[in-house]
Design a protein around this motif. Structure first.
Motif, PDB file in Angstrom:
ATOM      1  N   LYS A   3      -3.053  -4.225  -5.075  1.00 28.74           N
ATOM      2  CA  LYS A   3      -2.801  -2.788  -4.952  1.00 28.74           C
ATOM      3  C   LYS A   3      -4.064  -2.037  -4.540  1.00 28.74           C
ATOM      4  O   LYS A   3      -5.091  -2.075  -5.216  1.00 28.74           O
ATOM      5  CB  LYS A   3      -2.294  -2.230  -6.290  1.00 28.74           C
ATOM      6  CG  LYS A   3      -1.634  -0.869  -6.162  1.00 28.74           C
ATOM      7  CD  LYS A   3      -0.346  -0.952  -5.347  1.00 28.74           C
ATOM      8  CE  LYS A   3       0.365   0.393  -5.284  1.00 28.74           C
ATOM      9  NZ  LYS A   3       1.591   0.329  -4.469  1.00 28.74           N
ATOM     10  N   GLY A   4      -3.984  -1.373  -3.404  1.00 23.98           N
ATOM     11  CA  GLY A   4      -5.098  -0.554  -2.939  1.00 23.98           C
ATOM     12  C   GLY A   4      -6.254  -1.339  -2.352  1.00 23.98           C
ATOM     13  O   GLY A   4      -7.294  -0.767  -2.027  1.00 23.98           O
ATOM     14  N   ASN A  59       2.818  -6.071   3.604  1.00 28.94           N
ATOM     15  CA  ASN A  59       2.392  -6.218   4.993  1.00 28.94           C
ATOM     16  C   ASN A  59       1.423  -7.384   5.103  1.00 28.94           C
ATOM     17  O   ASN A  59       0.542  -7.546   4.249  1.00 28.94           O
ATOM     18  CB  ASN A  59       1.696  -4.946   5.491  1.00 28.94           C
ATOM     19  CG  ASN A  59       2.680  -3.821   5.758  1.00 28.94           C
ATOM     20  OD1 ASN A  59       3.807  -4.059   6.193  1.00 28.94           O
ATOM     21  ND2 ASN A  59       2.255  -2.594   5.501  1.00 28.94           N
ATOM     22  N   VAL A  60       1.588  -8.183   6.155  1.00 32.72           N
ATOM     23  CA  VAL A  60       0.692  -9.316   6.406  1.00 32.72           C
ATOM     24  C   VAL A  60       0.133  -9.166   7.810  1.00 32.72           C
ATOM     25  O   VAL A  60       0.889  -9.071   8.783  1.00 32.72           O
ATOM     26  CB  VAL A  60       1.429 -10.666   6.275  1.00 32.72           C
ATOM     27  CG1 VAL A  60       0.439 -11.820   6.428  1.00 32.72           C
ATOM     28  CG2 VAL A  60       2.156 -10.758   4.938  1.00 32.72           C
ATOM     29  N   PHE A  61      -1.201  -9.139   7.912  1.00 32.13           N
ATOM     30  CA  PHE A  61      -1.855  -8.927   9.198  1.00 32.13           C
ATOM     31  C   PHE A  61      -2.792 -10.088   9.514  1.00 32.13           C
ATOM     32  O   PHE A  61      -3.409 -10.673   8.615  1.00 32.13           O
ATOM     33  CB  PHE A  61      -2.679  -7.638   9.179  1.00 32.13           C
ATOM     34  CG  PHE A  61      -1.868  -6.396   8.929  1.00 32.13           C
ATOM     35  CD1 PHE A  61      -1.186  -5.775   9.964  1.00 32.13           C
ATOM     36  CD2 PHE A  61      -1.793  -5.852   7.655  1.00 32.13           C
ATOM     37  CE1 PHE A  61      -0.442  -4.626   9.734  1.00 32.13           C
ATOM     38  CE2 PHE A  61      -1.057  -4.704   7.412  1.00 32.13           C
ATOM     39  CZ  PHE A  61      -0.374  -4.086   8.458  1.00 32.13           C
ATOM     40  N   LEU A  62      -2.916 -10.398  10.804  1.00 34.64           N
ATOM     41  CA  LEU A  62      -3.943 -11.327  11.255  1.00 34.64           C
ATOM     42  C   LEU A  62      -5.307 -10.654  11.133  1.00 34.64           C
ATOM     43  O   LEU A  62      -5.403  -9.433  10.985  1.00 34.64           O
ATOM     44  CB  LEU A  62      -3.681 -11.745  12.699  1.00 34.64           C
ATOM     45  CG  LEU A  62      -2.391 -12.542  12.944  1.00 34.64           C
ATOM     46  CD1 LEU A  62      -2.177 -12.734  14.444  1.00 34.64           C
ATOM     47  CD2 LEU A  62      -2.433 -13.897  12.233  1.00 34.64           C
ATOM     48  N   GLU A 114      -1.493  -6.473   2.368  1.00 35.62           N
ATOM     49  CA  GLU A 114      -1.520  -5.111   1.836  1.00 35.62           C
ATOM     50  C   GLU A 114      -0.163  -4.781   1.240  1.00 35.62           C
ATOM     51  O   GLU A 114       0.869  -4.972   1.890  1.00 35.62           O
ATOM     52  CB  GLU A 114      -1.863  -4.102   2.934  1.00 35.62           C
ATOM     53  CG  GLU A 114      -3.297  -4.188   3.430  1.00 35.62           C
ATOM     54  CD  GLU A 114      -3.612  -3.128   4.480  1.00 35.62           C
ATOM     55  OE1 GLU A 114      -2.667  -2.417   4.901  1.00 35.62           O
ATOM     56  OE2 GLU A 114      -4.781  -3.015   4.877  1.00 35.62           O
ATOM     57  N   LEU A 115      -0.180  -4.296   0.004  1.00 32.76           N
ATOM     58  CA  LEU A 115       1.055  -3.828  -0.622  1.00 32.76           C
ATOM     59  C   LEU A 115       1.311  -2.386  -0.201  1.00 32.76           C
ATOM     60  O   LEU A 115       0.393  -1.571  -0.145  1.00 32.76           O
ATOM     61  CB  LEU A 115       0.941  -3.893  -2.148  1.00 32.76           C
ATOM     62  CG  LEU A 115       1.330  -5.199  -2.830  1.00 32.76           C
ATOM     63  CD1 LEU A 115       1.148  -5.062  -4.333  1.00 32.76           C
ATOM     64  CD2 LEU A 115       2.764  -5.592  -2.518  1.00 32.76           C
TER      65      LEU A 115
END
Length: 213
Positions: free
Chosen positions: A142-143, A179-182, A211-212
């Motif tokens: 979180k955050g 969210n899942v980012f490269l 990222e939540l």
């Protein structure tokens, strides 16, 4: 020290935790009492405190003493209500730590620590339960932006396996709260979590970040 030998050592420590926990002031060897007090809040205990609280405090005490460059876990053997022994495991290598946890979960599917994840999908026999790892992951993420290598280590230090975190992340993606980012900031493919072991020098430890929402 023994655990530092070539950074490849693993140490097993067998403790009669039930007997240590039940010692009276008059019957406790001074050296053992010093050992216990250094690792736990022994003087603050009440007779109603459980042996499981004692074991958890020992584990936390060991981790605090040797630092986060090492990994500590334990496996408890309960003979009966009055007899509980504990095997503590120490290693410098995260992959060896994961293998120990895998063995725990294979031996004890209930308390290794017992895995049953249903997310928020109700069934006929559904009972609302708080999943310990899920709650810890929420606080951890979180955050903050954390890469897959960090989540891998965090998962193991909680006593769980990568597959457990993967289950939770899959559910969170379905609920559209993760969210899942490269590494370059572009969106990763669905279920691309990479929660697994990579050598410390491998850039794939930062393959994706989470990222939540």
């Amino acid at each position: 020290s023994l655990i530092d030998c070539n950074k490849k050592s693993e140490v097993l420590l067998w403790l009669p935790t039930q007997h240590m926990y039940r010692f009276s002031d008059n019957g406790t060897p001074e050296a053992l009492l010093d050992f216990i007090e250094e690792l736990t809040q022994y003087k603050e205990w009440k007779p109603s405190d459980s042996v499981w609280k004692f074991i958890n405090q020992l584990k936390e005490g060991f981790q605090s003493c040797i630092g986060n460059n090492y990994f500590v876990d334990n496996f408890s053997i309960k003979k009966d209500e009055s007899t509980v022994f504990c095997l503590f495991f120490f290693t410098t290598h995260i992959k060896g730590f994961e293998k120990m946890l895998e063995a725990k979960w294979e031996i004890d599917t209930e308390n290794g620590c017992g895995w049953e994840y249903t997310g928020n999908i109700p069934t006929l026999f559904y009972e609302q339960k708080t999943n310990d790892l899920e709650e810890k992951l929420k606080v951890f993420l979180k955050g903050n932006k954390h890469f897959n290598g960090e989540v891998y280590e965090f998962t193991l230090r909680q006593g769980y396996l990568p597959k457990h975190t993967n289950e939770i992340f899959e559910q969170w993606q379905t609920q559209n709260i993760l969210n899942v980012f490269l590494a370059d900031g572009s969106k990763a493919r669905k279920k691309s979590f990479y929660i697994k072991y990579f050598q410390s020098s491998n850039p794939d430890n930062k393959k994706v970040y989470f990222e939540l929402k």
